[in-house]
Design a protein around this motif. Sequence first.
Motif, PDB file in Angstrom:
ATOM      1  N   ILE A   1      -4.511  18.496  25.937  1.00 35.94           N
ATOM      2  CA  ILE A   1      -5.143  18.836  24.887  1.00 35.94           C
ATOM      3  C   ILE A   1      -4.141  19.996  24.089  1.00 35.94           C
ATOM      4  O   ILE A   1      -3.126  20.419  24.587  1.00 35.94           O
ATOM      5  CB  ILE A   1      -6.297  19.571  24.048  1.00 35.94           C
ATOM      6  N   ALA A   2      -3.768  19.542  23.157  1.00 30.29           N
ATOM      7  CA  ALA A   2      -2.067  20.804  22.933  1.00 30.29           C
ATOM      8  C   ALA A   2      -2.895  22.135  22.769  1.00 30.29           C
ATOM      9  O   ALA A   2      -3.256  22.025  22.685  1.00 30.29           O
ATOM     10  CB  ALA A   2      -1.762  20.370  20.821  1.00 30.29           C
ATOM     11  N   GLU A   3      -1.812  22.660  23.722  1.00 26.98           N
ATOM     12  CA  GLU A   3      -2.013  23.933  23.962  1.00 26.98           C
ATOM     13  C   GLU A   3      -2.934  24.815  22.959  1.00 26.98           C
ATOM     14  O   GLU A   3      -4.237  25.434  22.912  1.00 26.98           O
ATOM     15  CB  GLU A   3      -0.395  25.132  24.876  1.00 26.98           C
ATOM     16  N   ALA A   4      -2.278  25.018  21.841  1.00 28.27           N
ATOM     17  CA  ALA A   4      -3.149  26.051  20.770  1.00 28.27           C
ATOM     18  C   ALA A   4      -4.342  25.352  19.804  1.00 28.27           C
ATOM     19  O   ALA A   4      -5.067  26.651  19.749  1.00 28.27           O
ATOM     20  CB  ALA A   4      -2.263  25.602  19.919  1.00 28.27           C
ATOM     21  N   THR A   5      -4.230  24.043  19.965  1.00 26.93           N
ATOM     22  CA  THR A   5      -5.834  23.589  19.721  1.00 26.93           C
ATOM     23  C   THR A   5      -6.725  23.532  20.583  1.00 26.93           C
ATOM     24  O   THR A   5      -7.486  24.208  20.429  1.00 26.93           O
ATOM     25  CB  THR A   5      -5.317  21.598  19.748  1.00 26.93           C
ATOM     26  N   GLU A   6      -6.720  24.079  22.367  1.00 29.16           N
ATOM     27  CA  GLU A   6      -7.475  24.107  23.047  1.00 29.16           C
ATOM     28  C   GLU A   6      -7.847  25.890  23.034  1.00 29.16           C
ATOM     29  O   GLU A   6      -8.571  26.248  23.821  1.00 29.16           O
ATOM     30  CB  GLU A   6      -6.853  23.713  24.506  1.00 29.16           C
ATOM     31  N   LYS A   7      -7.028  26.470  22.914  1.00 30.48           N
ATOM     32  CA  LYS A   7      -7.261  27.829  22.597  1.00 30.48           C
ATOM     33  C   LYS A   7      -7.954  28.117  21.735  1.00 30.48           C
ATOM     34  O   LYS A   7      -8.804  29.350  21.944  1.00 30.48           O
ATOM     35  CB  LYS A   7      -5.611  28.700  22.396  1.00 30.48           C
ATOM     36  N   ALA A   8      -7.941  27.479  20.749  1.00 30.23           N
ATOM     37  CA  ALA A   8      -8.309  27.701  19.447  1.00 30.23           C
ATOM     38  C   ALA A   8     -10.218  27.493  19.460  1.00 30.23           C
ATOM     39  O   ALA A   8     -11.420  28.189  19.429  1.00 30.23           O
ATOM     40  CB  ALA A   8      -8.039  27.140  18.297  1.00 30.23           C
ATOM     41  N   GLY A   9     -10.351  25.810  20.573  1.00 30.17           N
ATOM     42  CA  GLY A   9     -11.188  25.454  20.859  1.00 30.17           C
ATOM     43  C   GLY A   9     -12.050  26.104  21.663  1.00 30.17           C
ATOM     44  O   GLY A   9     -13.567  26.424  21.653  1.00 30.17           O
ATOM     45  N   ALA A  10     -11.325  26.964  22.701  1.00 26.04           N
ATOM     46  CA  ALA A  10     -12.135  27.743  23.655  1.00 26.04           C
ATOM     47  C   ALA A  10     -12.663  29.240  23.044  1.00 26.04           C
ATOM     48  O   ALA A  10     -13.571  29.887  23.017  1.00 26.04           O
ATOM     49  CB  ALA A  10     -11.158  28.166  24.969  1.00 26.04           C
TER      50      ALA A  10
ATOM     51  N   ARG B   1      -0.184  11.158  23.356  1.00 28.23           N
ATOM     52  CA  ARG B   1      -0.977  10.782  24.661  1.00 28.23           C
ATOM     53  C   ARG B   1      -1.313  12.427  24.074  1.00 28.23           C
ATOM     54  O   ARG B   1      -2.290  13.355  25.435  1.00 28.23           O
ATOM     55  CB  ARG B   1      -1.527  10.340  25.818  1.00 28.23           C
ATOM     56  N   ILE B   2      -1.311  13.028  22.969  1.00 24.61           N
ATOM     57  CA  ILE B   2      -2.066  14.395  22.533  1.00 24.61           C
ATOM     58  C   ILE B   2      -2.998  14.473  21.649  1.00 24.61           C
ATOM     59  O   ILE B   2      -3.055  13.566  20.567  1.00 24.61           O
ATOM     60  CB  ILE B   2      -0.627  14.908  22.024  1.00 24.61           C
ATOM     61  N   VAL B   3      -4.338  15.306  21.817  1.00 26.22           N
ATOM     62  CA  VAL B   3      -5.452  15.577  20.832  1.00 26.22           C
ATOM     63  C   VAL B   3      -4.415  16.980  20.237  1.00 26.22           C
ATOM     64  O   VAL B   3      -4.568  17.819  21.063  1.00 26.22           O
ATOM     65  CB  VAL B   3      -6.393  16.096  21.404  1.00 26.22           C
ATOM     66  N   ARG B   4      -4.248  16.953  18.862  1.00 28.20           N
ATOM     67  CA  ARG B   4      -3.693  18.144  18.120  1.00 28.20           C
ATOM     68  C   ARG B   4      -4.302  18.373  16.753  1.00 28.20           C
ATOM     69  O   ARG B   4      -4.454  17.503  16.037  1.00 28.20           O
ATOM     70  CB  ARG B   4      -2.000  17.805  18.120  1.00 28.20           C
TER      71      ARG B   4
ATOM     72  N   ALA C   1      -5.664  24.882  13.668  1.00 27.41           N
ATOM     73  CA  ALA C   1      -6.889  24.587  15.364  1.00 27.41           C
ATOM     74  C   ALA C   1      -8.461  25.497  14.349  1.00 27.41           C
ATOM     75  O   ALA C   1      -9.293  25.118  14.087  1.00 27.41           O
ATOM     76  CB  ALA C   1      -6.562  24.623  16.206  1.00 27.41           C
ATOM     77  N   GLU C   2      -7.390  26.782  13.759  1.00 24.40           N
ATOM     78  CA  GLU C   2      -9.003  28.054  13.671  1.00 24.40           C
ATOM     79  C   GLU C   2      -9.394  27.713  12.190  1.00 24.40           C
ATOM     80  O   GLU C   2     -10.782  27.358  11.936  1.00 24.40           O
ATOM     81  CB  GLU C   2      -8.044  29.342  13.517  1.00 24.40           C
ATOM     82  N   ASP C   3      -8.467  26.808  11.668  1.00 27.36           N
ATOM     83  CA  ASP C   3      -9.022  26.452   9.845  1.00 27.36           C
ATOM     84  C   ASP C   3     -10.062  25.155  10.556  1.00 27.36           C
ATOM     85  O   ASP C   3     -11.163  24.926   9.533  1.00 27.36           O
ATOM     86  CB  ASP C   3      -8.084  26.493   9.218  1.00 27.36           C
ATOM     87  N   ARG C   4     -10.070  23.616  11.108  1.00 30.83           N
ATOM     88  CA  ARG C   4     -10.117  23.305  11.408  1.00 30.83           C
ATOM     89  C   ARG C   4     -11.587  23.650  12.075  1.00 30.83           C
ATOM     90  O   ARG C   4     -12.961  22.939  11.129  1.00 30.83           O
ATOM     91  CB  ARG C   4      -9.537  22.055  11.674  1.00 30.83           C
ATOM     92  N   PHE C   5     -12.110  23.569  13.254  1.00 29.61           N
ATOM     93  CA  PHE C   5     -13.037  24.171  14.024  1.00 29.61           C
ATOM     94  C   PHE C   5     -14.198  24.742  13.204  1.00 29.61           C
ATOM     95  O   PHE C   5     -15.291  24.661  12.883  1.00 29.61           O
ATOM     96  CB  PHE C   5     -12.456  25.082  14.805  1.00 29.61           C
ATOM     97  N   ALA C   6     -13.145  25.911  11.899  1.00 28.74           N
ATOM     98  CA  ALA C   6     -14.597  26.564  11.316  1.00 28.74           C
ATOM     99  C   ALA C   6     -14.975  25.780  10.149  1.00 28.74           C
ATOM    100  O   ALA C   6     -15.379  25.975   9.547  1.00 28.74           O
ATOM    101  CB  ALA C   6     -13.451  27.594  10.325  1.00 28.74           C
ATOM    102  N   GLU C   7     -14.134  24.757  10.248  1.00 29.09           N
ATOM    103  CA  GLU C   7     -14.133  23.645   8.534  1.00 29.09           C
ATOM    104  C   GLU C   7     -15.586  23.350   9.525  1.00 29.09           C
ATOM    105  O   GLU C   7     -17.065  22.659   8.506  1.00 29.09           O
ATOM    106  CB  GLU C   7     -13.864  23.194   8.059  1.00 29.09           C
ATOM    107  N   ASP C   8     -15.919  22.531  10.581  1.00 30.22           N
ATOM    108  CA  ASP C   8     -16.575  21.726  11.467  1.00 30.22           C
ATOM    109  C   ASP C   8     -16.306  22.344  12.567  1.00 30.22           C
ATOM    110  O   ASP C   8     -15.990  21.595  13.339  1.00 30.22           O
ATOM    111  CB  ASP C   8     -16.956  20.495  10.495  1.00 30.22           C
ATOM    112  N   PRO C   9     -17.745  23.629  13.180  1.00 28.44           N
ATOM    113  CA  PRO C   9     -17.058  23.495  14.638  1.00 28.44           C
ATOM    114  C   PRO C   9     -17.185  22.024  15.176  1.00 28.44           C
ATOM    115  O   PRO C   9     -17.459  22.394  16.815  1.00 28.44           O
ATOM    116  CB  PRO C   9     -18.130  24.930  14.858  1.00 28.44           C
TER     117      PRO C   9
END
Length: 424
Positions: free
Chosen positions: A159-168, A126-129, A134-142
Amino acid sequence: MPAPSRLAADAIVRVLRQAGYEAYLVGGCVRDLALNVSPQDFDVATSAPVDAIRSLFPQTVPVGAAFGTVLVIDGGAPYQVSTFRGDGTAIGDALRRDFTINAMFLDPETGEVIDFAGGREDLAGRIVRSVGSAEDRFAEDPVRILRMVRLAAALRFSIAEATEKAGADMASSLSSVSPERVRDELVSIFTGPDPVRGLDLLDRLGILSLLLPEVEEMKGVAQPPAYHPEGDVYAHTRLALSLLKDPSPVLAFGVLFHDLGKPAAMTVTDRIHFYGHEEKGAEISRAICSRLKFSSAETENVCLLVRHHGDLCRAGEMRPGKLARMLDRPTFEEELELHRVDALAGPGDLSTWEFLKAAHEARRAAGPPKAPLLTGRHLIEMGFAPGPIFREILESVEEEREEGRIADAEEARAWVLRQFGSAR
């Protein structure tokens, strides 16, 4: 428009395969099927180029042809068919998708789930990762940052820790996203199954202050404890949101915005007061809806809910004509639901809601609302200049009719000239 079906999606895959191309169901529909949830739409990923996709199906719409995406229309329903991204293979496509739980493929012929990115494991956990960085994925489409919030809220996943941190860290990049795409994600969040979790995540990631600073400003605005034991204006709004069930966008944003005017309207005398906060809130709501490119109709209805939400509290004091006009408003059912959650998020007294619900049901049982005696066109013919006073005049005419003092259009014109003639 008919809802997409699994049978039609499977048939699209078969057509592509019979033409010699690789093809699978992909994305959210595979995730939902794995969760035993009925998908709302079906996407297909294929090795076929756009021109081949368009040649294989009689009705297509090139919604993103430059990016390899075509809508195939079958039975009136749309199916998104996309050429494999990345290196043109299924695995290359999976590794360019946003989140692992959206990167799984389903072979409809064998039922096999093909998982290159660890989506099944994250579904079980039950994780969104993100897929990869994550930085690359969010840079492709914020906008994926908002999609992350939407998924975590709707599925009630962490939310996976690294994914959430990149989002923030990358939240500010949302300023480059078109208002329409931001609006669509926010609508999905606040009309979803857990809008409060969505609000909390937006707040935690620093997105709320970026996209909806007016909502953020409600934090710390105290309210009279006797009327609002739940806490400040933000806490009250948060609690009201939690009480909604399958709201329309107008109702969801009406509830979210209903007390936006309180920070500016707050005064303290014998106790805390918020005189005129409804009108101030409607002005702020209009600015937000304009910024997010809501339709004119949605904007007007959201503002109406905000402007009039206090009226329902005063229903017992209203003249019969004014009450009847309120009951006839096309948004009244949404206003009534806003009143219900507003009351439950405060002192909890539903007596006025029960009175209004019964009055509304009786009003509907009596038949459809009568056509108005006068319109804005009539007022212009009478010499009035268009403006805010039109609403006051027209509502007053109908209130007079409800109370038996006006019977027809001729009497209405004469009454308007007597009461408002000086405004011409």
